[in-house]
Structure formats: C-alpha cells, structure tokens
Design a protein around this motif. Structure first.
Motif, PDB file in Angstrom:
ATOM      1  N   UNK A 144     -16.973   8.223   2.144  1.00  0.00           N
ATOM      2  CA  UNK A 144     -16.419   9.179   1.207  1.00  0.00           C
ATOM      3  C   UNK A 144     -16.112  10.528   1.825  1.00  0.00           C
ATOM      4  N   UNK A 145     -15.464  11.347   1.012  1.00  0.00           N
ATOM      5  CA  UNK A 145     -15.152  12.701   1.449  1.00  0.00           C
ATOM      6  C   UNK A 145     -15.107  13.643   0.257  1.00  0.00           C
ATOM      7  N   UNK A 146     -15.427  14.890   0.506  1.00  0.00           N
ATOM      8  CA  UNK A 146     -15.274  15.942  -0.503  1.00  0.00           C
ATOM      9  C   UNK A 146     -14.612  17.123   0.190  1.00  0.00           C
ATOM     10  N   UNK A 147     -13.373  16.886   0.619  1.00  0.00           N
ATOM     11  CA  UNK A 147     -12.696  17.782   1.551  1.00  0.00           C
ATOM     12  C   UNK A 147     -12.434  19.173   0.961  1.00  0.00           C
ATOM     13  N   UNK A 148     -12.759  20.207   1.735  1.00  0.00           N
ATOM     14  CA  UNK A 148     -12.454  21.575   1.308  1.00  0.00           C
ATOM     15  C   UNK A 148     -11.012  21.950   1.634  1.00  0.00           C
ATOM     16  N   UNK A 149     -10.476  22.868   0.859  1.00  0.00           N
ATOM     17  CA  UNK A 149      -9.122  23.387   1.034  1.00  0.00           C
ATOM     18  C   UNK A 149      -9.244  24.903   0.939  1.00  0.00           C
ATOM     19  N   UNK A 150      -9.284  25.541   2.108  1.00  0.00           N
ATOM     20  CA  UNK A 150      -9.524  26.983   2.165  1.00  0.00           C
ATOM     21  C   UNK A 150      -8.202  27.743   2.120  1.00  0.00           C
ATOM     22  N   UNK A 151      -8.151  28.790   1.309  1.00  0.00           N
ATOM     23  CA  UNK A 151      -6.977  29.649   1.241  1.00  0.00           C
ATOM     24  C   UNK A 151      -7.431  31.079   1.505  1.00  0.00           C
ATOM     25  N   UNK A 152      -6.933  31.644   2.606  1.00  0.00           N
ATOM     26  CA  UNK A 152      -7.338  32.979   3.039  1.00  0.00           C
ATOM     27  C   UNK A 152      -6.181  33.971   2.886  1.00  0.00           C
ATOM     28  N   UNK A 153      -6.451  35.273   2.969  1.00  0.00           N
ATOM     29  CA  UNK A 153      -5.447  36.276   2.594  1.00  0.00           C
ATOM     30  C   UNK A 153      -4.111  36.188   3.320  1.00  0.00           C
ATOM     31  N   UNK A 154      -4.074  35.711   4.549  1.00  0.00           N
ATOM     32  CA  UNK A 154      -2.805  35.676   5.274  1.00  0.00           C
ATOM     33  C   UNK A 154      -1.960  34.455   4.947  1.00  0.00           C
ATOM     34  N   UNK A 155      -2.441  33.582   4.066  1.00  0.00           N
ATOM     35  CA  UNK A 155      -1.730  32.343   3.748  1.00  0.00           C
ATOM     36  C   UNK A 155      -0.416  32.607   3.028  1.00  0.00           C
ATOM     37  N   UNK A 156       0.513  31.694   3.207  1.00  0.00           N
ATOM     38  CA  UNK A 156       1.717  31.644   2.381  1.00  0.00           C
ATOM     39  C   UNK A 156       1.306  31.011   1.056  1.00  0.00           C
TER      40      UNK A 156
END
Length: 465
Positions: free
Chosen positions: A236-248
């Motif tokens: 299994x997986x519980x994948x993270x999706x990080x969004x930081x300030x420089x992201x589009x």
C-alpha cells in the motif's frame, strides 16, 4: 471470494468461474516447469521476437481488452485504453533492452587477480517459475510489468490474479499463447487465496512477486521466507503531495486532481495526503476543491465520465468508514463525502476533499482507496517533511517547488521509493519502481526489476596449467 465478473457499475454478476482443482493445478505446475527447461535456453533474439509479437497482438486488441477491464473493475474506458497502451510500450521496451540489461559483466582482471582468477564473469541467469499474485486495480499493467521482464530473462510465470478480474487474467494467458510462447510459459491459475500457500511451497516455484495489501504481503513473505524463496512486494501507499510557496499553483492544483482520482482513486501511488504551506494553502485549496467538485461521476463506459464506481461494494464501505470516522471527529468535507444520490445502483462515491484532519482519525494513518483527499496546512518545510513521513507507508511522493534548495532537501529526507518534483507520480519501464517501509521491498521495472528474478552467477576461471 467467488471467482466472478461482477459489474461494479450495476452490481450485476455477469459470469462465474470454477476454481481449479488439485489435479489441474498440478498439471499447470508440470507444464510451467517443462516450459522453463526449454525457455531458459532460448536466445534473447528469440525472446524479443515473442514479446514483440505479444505487444502487436495487444495493440490490435486495445479496445476489446479495455472494455473487459472496465466491465470487471470499473475504471473509465479511456483510462483502460491508456493502461493497455502502456503495457504495449513496456513489452516493447523490455524486448528491446533486456539483452543489454542482462549482459555479462567482466570485472577488470587486475581487480580480482588476488583471487587467483585470470578471468571472472558475472552472468544473469533465469531462476525458474515465478508465482505472481496480482491485484485488480490495474489488472493488465500490474501483470505485464512482471511478465515482460520475467519472460525476457528466461523465466516462466504463473499468475494468481484477483478473483474479480478473471476474464482479464484469462486474456493474458491467451495473449502469450497466441504470440507463440512455448506451452506453459505463462499460465493463469483461477484459484482462491487459500490455494496460494501450497502453490508457493511447491519446489517447482522459484520465487514470488505480489502487489496488493499489507496483510497479503506479510502472508506471502512469511511463506516464502520459510521456504527460502525470493519475493518482491509492492504494497500500500499513502503518498504525500507537498505544495510549497514557489509552486505553480494552477498547475499543481490541476495535476493534484488527476493524481488523486486516477483509476477512480484506487491506486497505490495516487496522491492521498495534500500537505500545503500556509502561504499558499487557501489559494491551492480553492482551486483544488473546485476542480474535484466539478468531476463527472457516472457510467465508466461513457467517454465523458471522469470517475466510475469503486471496484467492489466492500471497497466502498471501507472508504465510507474512514470518511465517516473523520467527520464524526471534527473533519469537514469541502466537497463530496457521500454516495451520489443519482447513482443508486453500483458502487459509486463522490470525489471528496476533507480538511481538519487530526492524528486521532483513522484516515490520518490508513490508506484511502477511492476518490478522497485529505488536506493539511503546514507552517514550513520542516513541518511538511515531518508530516509527509508520518505514515507507515513509503511508496511514492510528490513535491511542488521551484526552489533548488528545497528540492535537494526533499530528495535527501523524503522516506519513499520515489520523489516526483513538479509532476505526478507515475511508473515507467525505464525507471525502478517500488517502496520503502511497509510499502514493500524489491523493485519492478528498469534493469533493477529484470534482475530481481535472476541468479546472479559468478564464473571464475583459473589458470590452465
């Protein structure tokens, strides 16, 4: 669980199959072992020709097998076609690259001269018949990404597929037969889970590969360990999706939706936990939630459908339990959070975004297998990494940042088998695929994958006197 095709869009049982009896299983084991004795001595050119033929046949069958997959497990038809096309690509990739990936390696004689050798060679040899225990969520791709490298290495395969995709499983056996593989080279075993242990303990089975749940992986690994047989596990997986300030942010939100709901949200490498820096949290949340709420839920055979039904009634019940537990403890559904009232037949669930998640909620620790996203707000990169790693799983991960320093830090500290920057986690024949922690061990795909089921043999040559 009965071996049957049950249409998850309607709940209707379309076709049932009898499980193989002991004599039929024995016959297939005999054939697999006999086929290995022949197949292991064939040239790479011969194996490549067979696999290219299988790829051509699959390409010709693309629409038909896509409809079979959609009927059996509910993925939107366009996604089923894409899955079949990806299998064609992987077959051709291994047909074209296996010989170089498994080429003999010759250490510099000076480096091994103190062993007494005048020459040494490292050779990759096939090990025998590999038992593949495969899941329903990518019923073609999961099998092909094992079968293509295993067959090119000179091994043979026995497939124990999930019981709800029997027609896809039988298609695969017939595909390799039509391609001209020796009888017994690749066979499907229509058996229940209870039959796996005896098959795996059989001395004619050299190794096993499993993609599935953590409990299933533990069971297969324990049996194989007792028999001292190699295993590769993708769990299994519980994948993270990080969004930081420089992201589009626009692109990050658009890709986030696909990353969460691909395959109706039933993917081990789907992004599940969306961890967003406080400086861009609200802007991302607005974009992401609006796109999730706008998705079309409906008949997976309809080309305009974004999300079809979950593959089983139990799967939907499990997902509902996680969402209900979170909401009862204070989480808030920004969209979805229920069965769509317009789809009373079938096992549908609305695309859902939950916020206000706390560690006491089951959904914080357990894998969500369906179109449900959890959204977190973090203060800085340190908190983002800590939260991303706060899971027993470690399959894939996504990070949206254009800051080179942040990328370097994430590449060093993320506890996962893959870190994808500014894009969605995906598998590719040329890149190794697998996880860390309770997401399993070993690798599929690339050169690493084809070598997993090889006998890495040292050939030592002394002086002739």
């Amino acid at each position: 669980m009965a071996i049957a095709t049950v249409n998850p869009a309607t709940g209707e049982t379309l076709k049932t199959f009898d499980a193989l009896n002991a004599g039929e299983i024995e016959d297939r084991l005999v054939r697999a072992d006999q086929a290995f004795q022949e197949h292991r001595t064939t040239t790479f050119a011969r194996r490549a020709g067979l696999l290219h033929t299988a790829a051509d046949l699959l390409e010709a069958d693309l629409d038909g097998i896509a409809r079979t997959m959609t009927t059996e497990m509910g993925k939107p038809l366009a996604q089923a076609r894409a899955e079949a096309a990806k299998c064609v690509k992987a077959m051709r990739w291994y047909a074209d690259h296996a010989e170089e990936l498994l080429a003999d390696e010759q250490p510099d004689p000076a480096d091994v001269s103190d062993s007494g050798a005048i020459r040494a060679v490292v050779r990759y040899r096939p090990i025998g018949t590999v038992l593949a225990v495969m899941p329903w969520n990518f019923p073609l791709w999961q099998v092909v990404r094992f079968a293509a490298p295993a067959l090119m290495a000179g091994n043979t395969g026995l497939l124990k597929h999930a019981s709800n995709v029997p027609q896809t499983a039988l298609y695969l056996e017939e595909l390799f037969r039509r391609a001209g593989y020796p009888e017994g080279c690749f066979q499907t075993l229509l058996v229940g889970a209870a039959a796996i242990e005896e098959i795996l303990r059989d001395p004619r089975i050299a190794a096993a590969t499993l993609t599935g749940s953590e409990p299933a992986g533990r069971s297969v690994a324990a049996i194989a360990g007792d028999e001292v047989k190699k295993t590769v596990l993708e769990l299994g997986g519980s994948d993270p999706y990080l969004v930081l300030p420089s992201a589009d942010l626009d692109k990050a939100a658009r890709v986030a939706v696909t990353a969460r709901v691909q395959n109706n949200g039933q993917s081990c490498i789907a992004a599940k936990r969306f961890i967003v820096h406080q400086d861009v949290h609200d802007a991302f949340c607005e974009r992401f939630t609006a796109r999730m709420a706008a998705l079309t839920v409906g008949d997976p055979m309809d080309e305009h459908t974004d999300i079809g039904p979950l593959a089983s009634e139990q799967g939907r019940s499990d997902l509902e339990e996680l969402v209900d537990d979170a909401v009862h403890q204070g989480a808030r559904a920004l969209c979805g959070g229920r069965r769509p009232p317009e789809h009373r037949a079938g096992w549908f669930y609305e695309p859902t975004v939950l916020t206000g998640i706390t560690p006491s909620m089951r959904i914080h620790r357990e894998e969500t297998f369906g179109p449900v996203a959890t959204l977190y707000r973090v203060a800085d990169l340190d908190e983002a990494i800590a939260l991303a790693n706060d899971t027993p799983f470690g399959l894939g991960s996504n990070a949206w940042t254009r800051d080179a320093g942040e990328q370097a830090r994430l590449a060093r500290d993320m506890q996962a088998g893959g870190v994808f920057f500014n894009g969605m986690t995906a598998s590719h024949p040329g890149l190794p695929f697998g996880g860390a922690k309770r997401s399993g061990y070993g690798r599929e795909l690339s050169g690493h994958g084809i070598r997993e089921f090889c006998n890495i043999t040292t050939l030592w040559y002394g002086p002739e006197e």
